[in-house]
Design a protein around this motif. Sequence first.
Motif, mmCIF file in Angstrom:
data_model
loop_
_atom_site.group_PDB
_atom_site.id
_atom_site.type_symbol
_atom_site.label_atom_id
_atom_site.label_comp_id
_atom_site.label_asym_id
_atom_site.label_seq_id
_atom_site.Cartn_x
_atom_site.Cartn_y
_atom_site.Cartn_z
ATOM 1 N N ASP A 61 11.671 4.527 3.176
ATOM 2 C CA ASP A 61 12.208 4.989 1.900
ATOM 3 C C ASP A 61 11.110 5.014 0.833
ATOM 4 O O ASP A 61 11.150 5.829 -0.081
ATOM 5 C CB ASP A 61 13.347 4.085 1.431
ATOM 6 N N TYR A 62 10.146 4.096 0.966
ATOM 7 C CA TYR A 62 9.048 3.978 0.002
ATOM 8 C C TYR A 62 7.740 3.791 0.759
ATOM 9 O O TYR A 62 7.717 3.226 1.848
ATOM 10 C CB TYR A 62 9.258 2.773 -0.925
ATOM 11 N N ILE A 63 6.663 4.261 0.149
ATOM 12 C CA ILE A 63 5.344 4.103 0.757
ATOM 13 C C ILE A 63 4.328 3.845 -0.344
ATOM 14 O O ILE A 63 4.454 4.334 -1.464
ATOM 15 C CB ILE A 63 4.947 5.346 1.587
ATOM 16 N N GLY A 64 3.326 3.072 -0.017
ATOM 17 C CA GLY A 64 2.267 2.778 -0.973
ATOM 18 C C GLY A 64 1.172 1.992 -0.292
ATOM 19 O O GLY A 64 1.117 1.920 0.936
ATOM 20 N N HIS A 65 0.305 1.415 -1.117
ATOM 21 C CA HIS A 65 -0.703 0.547 -0.532
ATOM 22 C C HIS A 65 -1.167 -0.480 -1.550
ATOM 23 O O HIS A 65 -1.108 -0.260 -2.753
ATOM 24 C CB HIS A 65 -1.865 1.340 0.068
#
Length: 128
Positions: A61-65
């Motif tokens: 549902d969410y992506i990042g780093h």
Amino acid sequence: MPENRLFRVGEYLERYNEITGQSIPPGGIYQSPGLVRHIEKRHPENVSQIDLIPEILAAPDYIGHNPKETDSVELVKVYGQNLMVCVKLDRRKGYLFVASFFSISQGKLKNRLNSGRLKRLEKKTKID
């Protein structure tokens, strides 16, 4: 190439780089048997959910780093709780692996969205 004891649990897509601003090579994401020991030690409340990792990698549902971790990505799926899979690139051996798996609070999810560390992943729809 990954070692024989690793097994493939997902796929890193080029569009993830477009969202996170990274340049991680697309390809398979692998899990080692040692991940279970890590989860048992660091995040024991999530041991029973480890089988959800492939599903989370396939449809986050969410992506990042984490800006402090180069060559890494965080993928979050919302179930009854927010489950995060952390994936890192082993540049020396040339493959992506699941580094950790745990739940994050709604407050942490909101903070990471507000700071831009995580972004909502828009679902691609098929046109018939």
